[in-house]
Motif scaffolding. Structure first.
Motif, PDB file in Angstrom:
ATOM      1  N   TRP A 280       0.841  -1.206   0.000  1.00  0.00           N
ATOM      2  CA  TRP A 280       0.000   0.000   0.000  1.00  0.00           C
ATOM      3  C   TRP A 280       0.873   1.252   0.000  1.00  0.00           C
ATOM      4  O   TRP A 280       0.638   2.199  -0.758  1.00  0.00           O
ATOM      5  N   PHE A 281       1.883   1.263   0.841  1.00  0.00           N
ATOM      6  CA  PHE A 281       2.759   2.433   0.928  1.00  0.00           C
ATOM      7  C   PHE A 281       3.512   2.639  -0.388  1.00  0.00           C
ATOM      8  O   PHE A 281       3.639   3.765  -0.871  1.00  0.00           O
ATOM      9  N   TYR A 282       3.994   1.541  -0.973  1.00  0.00           N
ATOM     10  CA  TYR A 282       4.773   1.644  -2.213  1.00  0.00           C
ATOM     11  C   TYR A 282       3.925   2.254  -3.330  1.00  0.00           C
ATOM     12  O   TYR A 282       4.366   3.177  -4.028  1.00  0.00           O
ATOM     13  N   LEU A 283       2.716   1.754  -3.516  1.00  0.00           N
ATOM     14  CA  LEU A 283       1.874   2.227  -4.612  1.00  0.00           C
ATOM     15  C   LEU A 283       1.448   3.673  -4.391  1.00  0.00           C
ATOM     16  O   LEU A 283       1.417   4.467  -5.334  1.00  0.00           O
ATOM     17  N   ARG A 284       1.094   4.026  -3.148  1.00  0.00           N
ATOM     18  CA  ARG A 284       0.657   5.394  -2.884  1.00  0.00           C
ATOM     19  C   ARG A 284       1.799   6.396  -3.037  1.00  0.00           C
ATOM     20  O   ARG A 284       1.611   7.507  -3.533  1.00  0.00           O
ATOM     21  N   SER A 285       2.966   6.000  -2.576  1.00  0.00           N
ATOM     22  CA  SER A 285       4.089   6.952  -2.575  1.00  0.00           C
ATOM     23  C   SER A 285       4.718   7.118  -3.946  1.00  0.00           C
ATOM     24  O   SER A 285       5.382   8.118  -4.207  1.00  0.00           O
ATOM     25  N   GLN A 286       4.507   6.150  -4.844  1.00  0.00           N
ATOM     26  CA  GLN A 286       5.139   6.220  -6.171  1.00  0.00           C
ATOM     27  C   GLN A 286       4.745   7.491  -6.915  1.00  0.00           C
ATOM     28  O   GLN A 286       5.588   8.239  -7.415  1.00  0.00           O
ATOM     29  N   GLY A 287       3.435   7.754  -6.980  1.00  0.00           N
ATOM     30  CA  GLY A 287       2.970   8.954  -7.665  1.00  0.00           C
ATOM     31  C   GLY A 287       3.363  10.224  -6.947  1.00  0.00           C
ATOM     32  O   GLY A 287       3.689  11.235  -7.584  1.00  0.00           O
ATOM     33  N   VAL A 288       3.355  10.170  -5.607  1.00  0.00           N
ATOM     34  CA  VAL A 288       3.683  11.365  -4.829  1.00  0.00           C
ATOM     35  C   VAL A 288       5.125  11.796  -5.081  1.00  0.00           C
ATOM     36  O   VAL A 288       5.416  12.979  -5.292  1.00  0.00           O
ATOM     37  N   TYR A 289       6.055  10.832  -5.081  1.00  0.00           N
ATOM     38  CA  TYR A 289       7.457  11.196  -5.249  1.00  0.00           C
ATOM     39  C   TYR A 289       7.773  11.605  -6.684  1.00  0.00           C
ATOM     40  O   TYR A 289       8.624  12.457  -6.916  1.00  0.00           O
ATOM     41  N   ARG A 290       7.078  11.021  -7.642  1.00  0.00           N
ATOM     42  CA  ARG A 290       7.272  11.449  -9.025  1.00  0.00           C
ATOM     43  C   ARG A 290       6.809  12.897  -9.184  1.00  0.00           C
ATOM     44  O   ARG A 290       7.473  13.714  -9.816  1.00  0.00           O
ATOM     45  N   GLU A 291       5.674  13.221  -8.581  1.00  0.00           N
ATOM     46  CA  GLU A 291       5.173  14.602  -8.615  1.00  0.00           C
ATOM     47  C   GLU A 291       6.138  15.542  -7.896  1.00  0.00           C
ATOM     48  O   GLU A 291       6.344  16.681  -8.309  1.00  0.00           O
ATOM     49  N   SER A 292       6.745  15.041  -6.822  1.00  0.00           N
ATOM     50  CA  SER A 292       7.698  15.851  -6.066  1.00  0.00           C
ATOM     51  C   SER A 292       8.885  16.250  -6.919  1.00  0.00           C
ATOM     52  O   SER A 292       9.354  17.390  -6.877  1.00  0.00           O
ATOM     53  N   ARG A 293       9.418  15.324  -7.740  1.00  0.00           N
ATOM     54  CA  ARG A 293      10.568  15.642  -8.595  1.00  0.00           C
ATOM     55  C   ARG A 293      10.176  16.671  -9.656  1.00  0.00           C
ATOM     56  O   ARG A 293      10.956  17.554 -10.003  1.00  0.00           O
ATOM     57  N   VAL A 294       8.953  16.553 -10.187  1.00  0.00           N
ATOM     58  CA  VAL A 294       8.490  17.507 -11.203  1.00  0.00           C
ATOM     59  C   VAL A 294       8.418  18.907 -10.618  1.00  0.00           C
ATOM     60  O   VAL A 294       8.930  19.879 -11.188  1.00  0.00           O
ATOM     61  N   ILE A 295       7.776  19.037  -9.451  1.00  0.00           N
ATOM     62  CA  ILE A 295       7.616  20.366  -8.847  1.00  0.00           C
ATOM     63  C   ILE A 295       8.958  20.912  -8.388  1.00  0.00           C
ATOM     64  O   ILE A 295       9.223  22.123  -8.493  1.00  0.00           O
ATOM     65  N   SER A 296       9.838  20.034  -7.911  1.00  0.00           N
ATOM     66  CA  SER A 296      11.184  20.476  -7.520  1.00  0.00           C
ATOM     67  C   SER A 296      11.908  21.109  -8.705  1.00  0.00           C
ATOM     68  O   SER A 296      12.544  22.166  -8.577  1.00  0.00           O
ATOM     69  N   ALA A 297      11.808  20.471  -9.880  1.00  0.00           N
ATOM     70  CA  ALA A 297      12.439  21.032 -11.083  1.00  0.00           C
ATOM     71  C   ALA A 297      11.808  22.371 -11.450  1.00  0.00           C
ATOM     72  O   ALA A 297      12.499  23.305 -11.857  1.00  0.00           O
ATOM     73  N   GLN A 298      10.485  22.492 -11.300  1.00  0.00           N
ATOM     74  CA  GLN A 298       9.805  23.746 -11.632  1.00  0.00           C
ATOM     75  C   GLN A 298      10.253  24.882 -10.710  1.00  0.00           C
ATOM     76  O   GLN A 298      10.396  26.020 -11.146  1.00  0.00           O
ATOM     77  N   VAL A 299      10.492  24.559  -9.448  1.00  0.00           N
ATOM     78  CA  VAL A 299      10.987  25.569  -8.506  1.00  0.00           C
ATOM     79  C   VAL A 299      12.356  26.069  -8.939  1.00  0.00           C
ATOM     80  O   VAL A 299      12.639  27.276  -8.950  1.00  0.00           O
ATOM     81  N   ILE A 300      13.239  25.138  -9.325  1.00  0.00           N
ATOM     82  CA  ILE A 300      14.586  25.516  -9.759  1.00  0.00           C
ATOM     83  C   ILE A 300      14.519  26.335 -11.047  1.00  0.00           C
ATOM     84  O   ILE A 300      15.218  27.338 -11.199  1.00  0.00           O
ATOM     85  N   VAL A 301      13.672  25.897 -11.987  1.00  0.00           N
ATOM     86  CA  VAL A 301      13.526  26.624 -13.258  1.00  0.00           C
ATOM     87  C   VAL A 301      13.075  28.059 -13.002  1.00  0.00           C
ATOM     88  O   VAL A 301      13.623  29.012 -13.569  1.00  0.00           O
TER      89      VAL A 301
END
Length: 605
Positions: A205-226
């Motif tokens: 349950w944790f693996y499946l739920r966190s997969q999308g969250v962390y992928r979204e986290s990397r996207v937003i992190s890049a947007q902050v840097i940009v």
């Protein structure tokens, strides 16, 4: 590779993927990971052996305690025989110290492995992004590239440095502990195996739920840097147009999104860890209850019960480490996806497989039925044919979007034509050796960029072995010598240090000197005089006539004073040449160039 591949990579900075896309990206990431580990596989094997032995020594502790209580202690109390007790204590200490020493060794080996892998990956990203074609860099923002090289690599390093060690040691320790428990008391082992079912569902349950969250986290992190990089890079425009409040609001929104996605990941972990503790507590309680009943019946020894309880507790203790790994793994997987996406990018302008050498180019450029359009499918040059004889100075004139800069990029082979061919002295640019191409064709743009180092280093960029006399001669030829000698350290002035700052026009003059020192057969000036004031422009007019002699020159300029030194003027409109003649003939006529020239003369008045 088509231009759509570049835009496809740009589109990968999102959090929604289909299952097929996710599988493809995962395979790509695993290929990258495999290529990084392959050169250090023997070190990986050594680390694995050390870890297995150290884990086995650590797992032996509870079994030794159980044997000591059930066998060594009764011998000491009933028979006054202390040798078994001394023996088991000695073995326990040897196992403890040996396991600790091997864990220390493993930590050093693992750290070396991590640093070797990260060094390889960091160099790959830099070398590959530097080699990629201009089309990639014009669609993939510098902020996102910086994000790949900084935050994404740091996330991967944290996984390799700590998370992966925790996973491997945790899984090994848990596996060895379960085996030891089954050997010591198979009934207690069955309890742990049964309790493994709710544990599995909780982890999944944790693996499946966190997969999308962390992928979204990397996207937003890049947007902050940009957003940060774009704002700081364009700080003059920001201040000139009072854009600070809008930037504050935009950056605040991105920061809020970044905070929210991180809070979602923290909440997931806040559910997982208490769940693990609950499963562990129930398992220990069941083993203790069932073992206690058997002790009362006299079918189970107290020492064995203690050993079983210790093994159950030890089995669940590394699960928190595994949970931390899952936490790091999800974030690092998303980062690895982005990095592997960049490294999988192919050159849209590839080097020829069988290059043709052209040691000394004359400068004859020919467009033969060239068609070209950018990735948005707009055709910029439709069926374009043009012959530029060697040694001729050509001026390209036309409204914005007519295709002038596109033509210059094609001659420089920053892009390849969609169809047709561009040749230099009869050799297709796509077949020309890259070194010969860069030596023969030099482009000077409006954005005169100076690299870290001295003024002399910047001028010598196109000819690194140039002597100081050659550098000074090139600077004198374009009228840059006087202001360079006036700098604090002259030609040795560091352009990025205090006192070495130069104006936009001076930077352009340095870039002229750089290009002229390279002595190309074809020189392209793309709005290269736009940063020069009128006195500076007049200063280099005579120098340009001298330096453009005996070489093919393509001048793109809105200032018609620069066009006057050309042998031939081409007026472009919608990717086609509508006028082609000498400056004098076109000025005397009634066409487009004559109108532009008349407007320019009126503006001077």
């Amino acid at each position: 590779m088509s231009a759509t591949t570049v835009s496809g990579t740009a589109g990968e900075d999102r959090s929604d993927y289909t299952k097929a896309e996710s599988r493809s990206i995962r395979r790509r990431s695993l290929r990258l990971l495999g290529s990084l580990v392959r050169p250090v596989r023997w070190q990986v094997l050594l680390a694995a052996v050390v870890l297995v032995i150290s884990t086995a020594l650590r797992v032996a502790g509870p079994a030794l305690i159980a044997w000591g209580i059930d066998n060594a202690l009764p011998a000491a109390l009933e028979q006054a025989d202390w040798m078994p007790t001394i023996g088991v204590v000695s073995v326990y200490l040897v196992a403890g110290f040996g396991g600790a020493a091997l864990i220390g060794w493993y930590s050093i080996v693992a750290a070396r492995l991590t640093q070797a892998v990260m060094l390889d990956l960091r160099k790959r990203i830099f070398l590959h992004t530097q080699r990629l074609s201009l089309e990639f860099h014009e669609s993939y923002t510098s902020g996102r590239i910086i994000s790949r090289q900084t935050s994404d690599l740091d996330t991967i390093r944290e996984l390799l440095d700590g998370g992966l060690n925790e996973l491997v040691s945790g899984v090994l320790y848990g596996g060895f502990t379960l085996i030891a428990l089954l050997l010591l008391d198979w009934q207690s082992g069955i309890v742990v195996v049964v309790m493994g079912m709710p544990l599995y569902f909780l982890m999944r349950w944790f693996y499946l739920r966190s997969q999308g969250v962390y992928r979204e986290s990397r996207v937003i992190s890049a947007q902050v840097i940009v957003k940060f990089v774009e704002t700081m890079t364009g700080i003059r425009a920001v201040k000139a147009f009072r854009k600070e409040p809008r930037n504050d609001e935009g950056f605040g929104d991105l920061s809020d999104q970044y905070r929210d996605v991180n809070m979602r990941s923290i909440r997931l972990f806040g559910i997982l860890e208490p769940g693990l503790m609950a499963v562990a507590a129930v398992s220990v309680a069941l083993v203790l209850l069932w073992g206690g009943l058997r002790v009362v019946d006299g079918t189970f020894a107290v020492g064995t019960l203690l050993g079983a309880v210790l093994y159950v507790r030890n089995f669940f203790s590394p699960l928190s480490e595994v949970a931390f790994f899952v936490n790091s793994y999800q974030s690092a997987t998303a980062a690895l996806e982005k990095v592997s996406g960049v490294l999988e990018e192919e050159l849209t302008v590839p080097d020829p497989t069988d290059p043709v050498d052209l040691r000394k180019a004359r400068g004859h450029i020919r467009f033969d039925g060239v068609e070209f359009g950018y990735s948005d499918d707009r055709v910029i040059l439709p069926d374009f044919t043009l012959d530029l004889p060697a040694g001729q100075t050509i001026a390209l004139v036309g409204t914005t979007g007519a295709g002038k800069s596109t033509l210059a990029k094609l001659v420089s082979r920053f892009y390849d034509p969609t169809s047709g061919a561009i040749t230099l002295d009869g050799v297709d640019l796509r077949q020309l050796h890259p070194k010969d191409l860069r030596r023969a064709i030099v482009m000077v743009t409006q954005e005169a960029y100076l690299f870290s180092g001295t003024v002399a280093d910047n001028i010598a960029l196109g000819k690194p072995d140039a002597t100081l006399d050659e550098i000074r001669s090139a600077a004198r030829a374009v009228g840059a010598d006087e202001f360079i000698r006036a700098l604090p350290d002259g030609y040795d002035t560091d352009v990025n240090k205090r006192g070495g700052r130069v104006s936009a026009g001076q930077r352009q003059l340095i870039s002229f000197a750089r290009a002229f020192l390279a002595d190309p057969a074809v020189l392209i000036l793309d709005e290269a005089t736009a940063s020069l004031d009128m006195p500076s422009e007049r200063l280099i007019q005579d120098a340009l006539q001298t330096l453009l002699a005996d070489r093919t020159a393509i001048i793109i300029a809105h200032r018609l004073s620069t066009v006057a030194i050309a042998d031939r003027v081409l007026v472009m409109e919608y990717g086609r040449i509508i006028e082609d003649d000498t400056p004098e003939a076109l000025i005397a006529g009634t066409g487009k160039f004559a109108q532009l020239h008349a407007s320019w003369r009126e503006s001077l008045v």
